[in-house]
Design an enzyme around this catalytic site. Structure first.
Site, PDB file in Angstrom:
ATOM      1  CG  ASP A  58      -1.952   1.046   1.228  1.00  0.00           C
ATOM      2  OD1 ASP A  58      -1.925   1.897   0.318  1.00  0.00           O
ATOM      3  OD2 ASP A  58      -2.807   1.043   2.113  1.00  0.00           O
ATOM      4  NE  ARG A 111       0.243   2.143   7.915  1.00  0.00           N
ATOM      5  CZ  ARG A 111      -1.077   2.245   7.886  1.00  0.00           C
ATOM      6  NH1 ARG A 111      -1.670   3.306   8.436  1.00  0.00           N
ATOM      7  NH2 ARG A 111      -1.812   1.308   7.325  1.00  0.00           N
ATOM      8  CD  GLN A 126      -5.202  -1.206   9.709  1.00  0.00           C
ATOM      9  OE1 GLN A 126      -5.172   0.000   9.623  1.00  0.00           O
ATOM     10  NE2 GLN A 126      -5.394  -1.963   8.648  1.00  0.00           N
ATOM     11  CG  ASP A 237     -11.693   7.612   7.416  1.00  0.00           C
ATOM     12  OD1 ASP A 237     -11.409   6.575   6.770  1.00  0.00           O
ATOM     13  OD2 ASP A 237     -10.989   8.642   7.391  1.00  0.00           O
ATOM     14  CD  GLU A 250      -9.364   6.795  10.424  1.00  0.00           C
ATOM     15  OE1 GLU A 250      -8.957   5.885   9.687  1.00  0.00           O
ATOM     16  OE2 GLU A 250      -8.988   7.988  10.322  1.00  0.00           O
ATOM     17  CB  SER A 253      -9.716   3.689   6.721  1.00  0.00           C
ATOM     18  OG  SER A 253      -9.802   4.166   5.395  1.00  0.00           O
TER      19      SER A 253
END
Length: 336
Positions: A58, A111, A126, A237, A250, A253
């Site tokens: 991604d 990340r 996730q 979201d 959040e 997504s």
């Protein structure tokens, strides 16, 4: 610390460190079962690494640096995944899933360019999920129905957790409020996107902000999105109000994925037509890959919300700036 660290007044965790560890496992066990049942998903194994240049990793907003390294016996470098948005759709094709069936998996990513604060870490965990749909399912009503099912699974998990740990007093709204990003900008035209999210979620408790990625009337998108997995007209979201942080949080997504037409349009908008060199993009263009809906649901963020924590580091072991660790310790926020 690149972001602002929020320090709640007189904060004290409702659970001890040991209770927190037990509760994290309980949440993950309960929610995975609820999600699998709600969306008809099978659990599968997913990669931590992919080959560099494969087109599967991604690109997020297109500017984040991937973690990459060489491998002794392989001619190309490897990359740590940033998400599994593209890999999942390929897997559904390879595993011969049919419409109405899907998969979910644990996704662990690094990340390295993310700024850290109460809800952001360089380590991302996730539940990534993806489901095959029909052409007739590619509409907002189907998206809303799927979002509502996920919210019900989260609310059910919260009730189970609160029964086991009655010291956790907060509740969750199990009926999402739906609004498009343009409607939200029209409602608060003079405010930045994050403040719009905060206000609408404080009012409604649980909110799904739709159609993220394309430019709004103001000339800027509500938030960044890669052009080659979500259809920007059929995504969004999922936000929950977080009393501890006095802000929107959040949790997911997600969206209906691009078909050939929306992929072409979004790649043109981002001047990224060169991505058709990759098998993934050509297979969408040719109609080989199945039509799908999917997303990611933050594991640590969900645990943070349900366990009423002030910092994601209370439910996740990661690396934090020294200043953040010291400041949190002074305020009674214990980072793992």
């Amino acid at each position: 610390m690149s972001r602002t660290l929020y320090l709640p007044e007189d904060y004290k965790s409702a659970l001890t460190l040991r209770e927190t560890q037990h509760a994290i496992k309980y949440i993950k066990d309960i929610f995975q079962q609820a999600l699998s049942f709600a969306l008809t998903l099978d659990r599968v194994t997913a990669p931590l690494l992919v080959r560099k240049g494969s087109g599967i990793n991604d690109d997020l907003n297109g500017i984040e640096r991937k973690v990459e390294f060489s491998i002794k016996e392989i001619e190309t470098d490897a990359e740590v995944v940033q998400s599994l948005a593209k890999w999942k759709r390929m897997a559904l094709y390879r595993y011969h899933y049919n419409a109405g069936e899907g998969i979910y998996t644990d996704m662990n990513a690094i990340r390295r360019d993310d700024d850290t604060d109460n809800i952001h870490s360089i380590f991302v965990d996730q539940w990534d999920w993806e489901k095959v749909i029909t052409a007739e399912d590619r509409n907002l009503e189907f998206l809303k129905t799927t979002v509502s099912a996920i919210v019900k699974a989260i609310a059910y998990t919260k009730r189970k957790v609160s029964l086991r740990y009655p010291e956790l007093k907060r509740t969750i709204c199990d009926t999402p409020f739906f609004i498009t990003s343009q409607e939200l900008e029209d409602l608060y035209p003079d405010l930045p996107a994050k403040e719009r999210e905060r206000l609408i979620t404080k009012e409604h408790g649980t909110v799904f902000i739709m159609q993220i990625g394309g430019k709004l009337k103001s000339g800027a998108p509500h938030d960044g999105r890669a052009p080659d997995y979500d259809d920007w007209s059929l995504n969004g979201d999922l936000m929950f109000w977080n009393d501890v942080l006095d802000n929107a949080l959040e949790i997911s997504s997600m969206g209906i994925r691009v078909d050939a037409a929306s992929l072409q349009k979004q790649l043109e908008e981002r001047d990224a037509l060169d991505r058709y060199q990759y098998d993934y993009h050509r297979m969408i263009q040719e109609g080989t890959l199945p039509l799908t809906i999917g997303g990611g649901i933050g594991q640590s963020r969900l645990c943070m919300l349900l366990l009423e924590k002030a910092h994601i580091g209370e439910v996740q072991a990661s690396v934090w700036p020294s200043e953040m660790m010291e400041t949190c310790a002074e305020k009674g926020i214990v980072l793992l």
